[in-house]
Design a protein around this motif. Structure first.
Motif, PDB file in Angstrom:
ATOM      1  N   THR A  24       0.846  -1.192   0.000  1.00 63.64           N
ATOM      2  CA  THR A  24       0.000   0.000   0.000  1.00 63.64           C
ATOM      3  C   THR A  24       0.883   1.244   0.000  1.00 63.64           C
ATOM      4  N   ASP A  25       0.516   2.233  -0.805  1.00 63.63           N
ATOM      5  CA  ASP A  25       1.241   3.507  -0.799  1.00 63.63           C
ATOM      6  C   ASP A  25       0.778   4.361   0.375  1.00 63.63           C
ATOM      7  N   PRO A  26       1.717   4.861   1.184  1.00 65.92           N
ATOM      8  CA  PRO A  26       1.352   5.834   2.203  1.00 65.92           C
ATOM      9  C   PRO A  26       0.899   7.143   1.545  1.00 65.92           C
ATOM     10  N   THR A  27       0.189   7.957   2.275  1.00 63.18           N
ATOM     11  CA  THR A  27      -0.215   9.263   1.764  1.00 63.18           C
ATOM     12  C   THR A  27       1.014  10.145   1.559  1.00 63.18           C
ATOM     13  N   THR A  28       1.917  10.142   2.528  1.00 62.04           N
ATOM     14  CA  THR A  28       3.190  10.852   2.391  1.00 62.04           C
ATOM     15  C   THR A  28       4.335   9.922   2.767  1.00 62.04           C
ATOM     16  N   ILE A  29       5.462  10.117   2.089  1.00 58.98           N
ATOM     17  CA  ILE A  29       6.645   9.297   2.342  1.00 58.98           C
ATOM     18  C   ILE A  29       7.831  10.220   2.529  1.00 58.98           C
ATOM     19  N   THR A  30       8.542  10.000   3.636  1.00 53.43           N
ATOM     20  CA  THR A  30       9.747  10.767   3.929  1.00 53.43           C
ATOM     21  C   THR A  30      10.860   9.785   4.255  1.00 53.43           C
ATOM     22  N   LEU A  31      12.050  10.065   3.733  1.00 55.07           N
ATOM     23  CA  LEU A  31      13.240   9.286   4.054  1.00 55.07           C
ATOM     24  C   LEU A  31      14.267  10.239   4.642  1.00 55.07           C
ATOM     25  N   LYS A  32      14.788   9.888   5.815  1.00 51.94           N
ATOM     26  CA  LYS A  32      15.857  10.667   6.436  1.00 51.94           C
ATOM     27  C   LYS A  32      17.111   9.792   6.464  1.00 51.94           C
ATOM     28  N   VAL A  33      18.236  10.365   6.012  1.00 51.54           N
ATOM     29  CA  VAL A  33      19.504   9.646   5.981  1.00 51.54           C
ATOM     30  C   VAL A  33      20.524  10.433   6.791  1.00 51.54           C
ATOM     31  N   LYS A  34      21.140   9.752   7.770  1.00 53.42           N
ATOM     32  CA  LYS A  34      22.132  10.387   8.642  1.00 53.42           C
ATOM     33  C   LYS A  34      23.505   9.797   8.349  1.00 53.42           C
ATOM     34  N   ASP A  35      24.448  10.648   7.955  1.00 53.76           N
ATOM     35  CA  ASP A  35      25.797  10.171   7.657  1.00 53.76           C
ATOM     36  C   ASP A  35      26.608  10.036   8.950  1.00 53.76           C
ATOM     37  N   PRO A  36      27.802   9.443   8.887  1.00 55.01           N
ATOM     38  CA  PRO A  36      28.598   9.237  10.102  1.00 55.01           C
ATOM     39  C   PRO A  36      28.976  10.517  10.841  1.00 55.01           C
ATOM     40  N   SER A  37      28.976  11.664  10.153  1.00 49.32           N
ATOM     41  CA  SER A  37      29.285  12.936  10.819  1.00 49.32           C
ATOM     42  C   SER A  37      28.080  13.531  11.541  1.00 49.32           C
ATOM     43  N   GLY A  38      26.896  12.915  11.356  1.00 53.80           N
ATOM     44  CA  GLY A  38      25.699  13.401  12.028  1.00 53.80           C
ATOM     45  C   GLY A  38      24.825  14.300  11.182  1.00 53.80           C
ATOM     46  N   ASN A  39      25.213  14.545   9.926  1.00 52.03           N
ATOM     47  CA  ASN A  39      24.385  15.349   9.028  1.00 52.03           C
ATOM     48  C   ASN A  39      23.179  14.531   8.580  1.00 52.03           C
ATOM     49  N   VAL A  40      22.001  15.133   8.591  1.00 50.35           N
ATOM     50  CA  VAL A  40      20.775  14.446   8.190  1.00 50.35           C
ATOM     51  C   VAL A  40      20.214  15.107   6.940  1.00 50.35           C
ATOM     52  N   ASP A  41      20.022  14.304   5.892  1.00 50.85           N
ATOM     53  CA  ASP A  41      19.360  14.758   4.672  1.00 50.85           C
ATOM     54  C   ASP A  41      17.961  14.176   4.645  1.00 50.85           C
ATOM     55  N   THR A  42      16.997  14.972   4.195  1.00 50.38           N
ATOM     56  CA  THR A  42      15.605  14.546   4.136  1.00 50.38           C
ATOM     57  C   THR A  42      15.152  14.519   2.683  1.00 50.38           C
ATOM     58  N   TYR A  43      14.516  13.412   2.296  1.00 51.46           N
ATOM     59  CA  TYR A  43      14.016  13.215   0.938  1.00 51.46           C
ATOM     60  C   TYR A  43      12.536  12.862   1.012  1.00 51.46           C
ATOM     61  N   THR A  44      11.761  13.253  -0.013  1.00 54.53           N
ATOM     62  CA  THR A  44      10.337  12.931  -0.036  1.00 54.53           C
ATOM     63  C   THR A  44       9.928  12.445  -1.419  1.00 54.53           C
ATOM     64  N   TYR A  45       8.890  11.638  -1.434  1.00 55.35           N
ATOM     65  CA  TYR A  45       8.334  11.196  -2.703  1.00 55.35           C
ATOM     66  C   TYR A  45       7.672  12.380  -3.409  1.00 55.35           C
ATOM     67  N   ALA A  46       6.955  13.191  -2.654  1.00 54.07           N
ATOM     68  CA  ALA A  46       6.279  14.366  -3.228  1.00 54.07           C
ATOM     69  C   ALA A  46       7.283  15.345  -3.828  1.00 54.07           C
ATOM     70  N   GLY A  47       8.469  15.417  -3.245  1.00 55.53           N
ATOM     71  CA  GLY A  47       9.500  16.327  -3.732  1.00 55.53           C
ATOM     72  C   GLY A  47      10.318  15.767  -4.883  1.00 55.53           C
ATOM     73  N   GLY A  48      10.025  14.520  -5.276  1.00 52.49           N
ATOM     74  CA  GLY A  48      10.713  13.913  -6.400  1.00 52.49           C
ATOM     75  C   GLY A  48      12.100  13.384  -6.091  1.00 52.49           C
ATOM     76  N   THR A  49      12.442  13.259  -4.804  1.00 48.31           N
ATOM     77  CA  THR A  49      13.770  12.749  -4.448  1.00 48.31           C
ATOM     78  C   THR A  49      13.739  11.316  -3.947  1.00 48.31           C
ATOM     79  N   VAL A  50      12.554  10.724  -3.883  1.00 49.30           N
ATOM     80  CA  VAL A  50      12.362   9.300  -3.587  1.00 49.30           C
ATOM     81  C   VAL A  50      11.614   8.711  -4.779  1.00 49.30           C
ATOM     82  N   ASN A  51      12.016   7.517  -5.195  1.00 51.25           N
ATOM     83  CA  ASN A  51      11.413   6.868  -6.361  1.00 51.25           C
ATOM     84  C   ASN A  51      10.460   5.749  -5.953  1.00 51.25           C
ATOM     85  N   ARG A  52       9.437   5.534  -6.772  1.00 50.73           N
ATOM     86  CA  ARG A  52       8.464   4.459  -6.556  1.00 50.73           C
ATOM     87  C   ARG A  52       8.675   3.406  -7.636  1.00 50.73           C
TER      88      ARG A  52
END
Length: 97
Positions: A24-52
């Motif tokens: 099932t597709d969620p209404t909204t999808i967010t992916l957060k990625v934290k690198d070893p230095s502690g920086n967090v990048d946020t990606y969303t399906y709505a924003g076109g940075t996550v693929n289906r």
């Protein structure tokens, strides 16, 4: 056991969202990625940075440029309410680049 990659690899982070074992597709999808230095990048399906790739199946290719533990978190809201977190390890290359 965590997946292990080499510095400079392109790592595919994927998730499958389900409701009662049905993809099932969620209404909204967010992916957060934290690198070893502690920086967090946020990606969303709505924003076109996550693929289906199919109903309920999503992915993001991440270029890993730092050694250590990389953490990621998939967040689904609406039709699928979930937060799933996992990690992988990036090691230095021993030969070559």
């Amino acid at each position: 056991m965590a997946s292990v990659y080499d510095k400079g690899d392109l790592v595919r982070i994927s998730a499958v969202f389900t409701v009662n074992s049905t993809a099932t597709d969620p209404t909204t999808i967010t992916l957060k990625v934290k690198d070893p230095s502690g920086n967090v990048d946020t990606y969303t399906y709505a924003g076109g940075t996550v693929n289906r790739s199919a109903v309920g199946s999503f992915y993001k290719d991440v270029s890993v440029d730092e050694t250590g533990y990389w953490w990621y978190q998939w967040i689904g809201t609406g039709t699928v309410e979930t937060v799933e977190e996992n990690y992988f390890v990036v090691r230095p290359r021993q030969v070559g680049t």
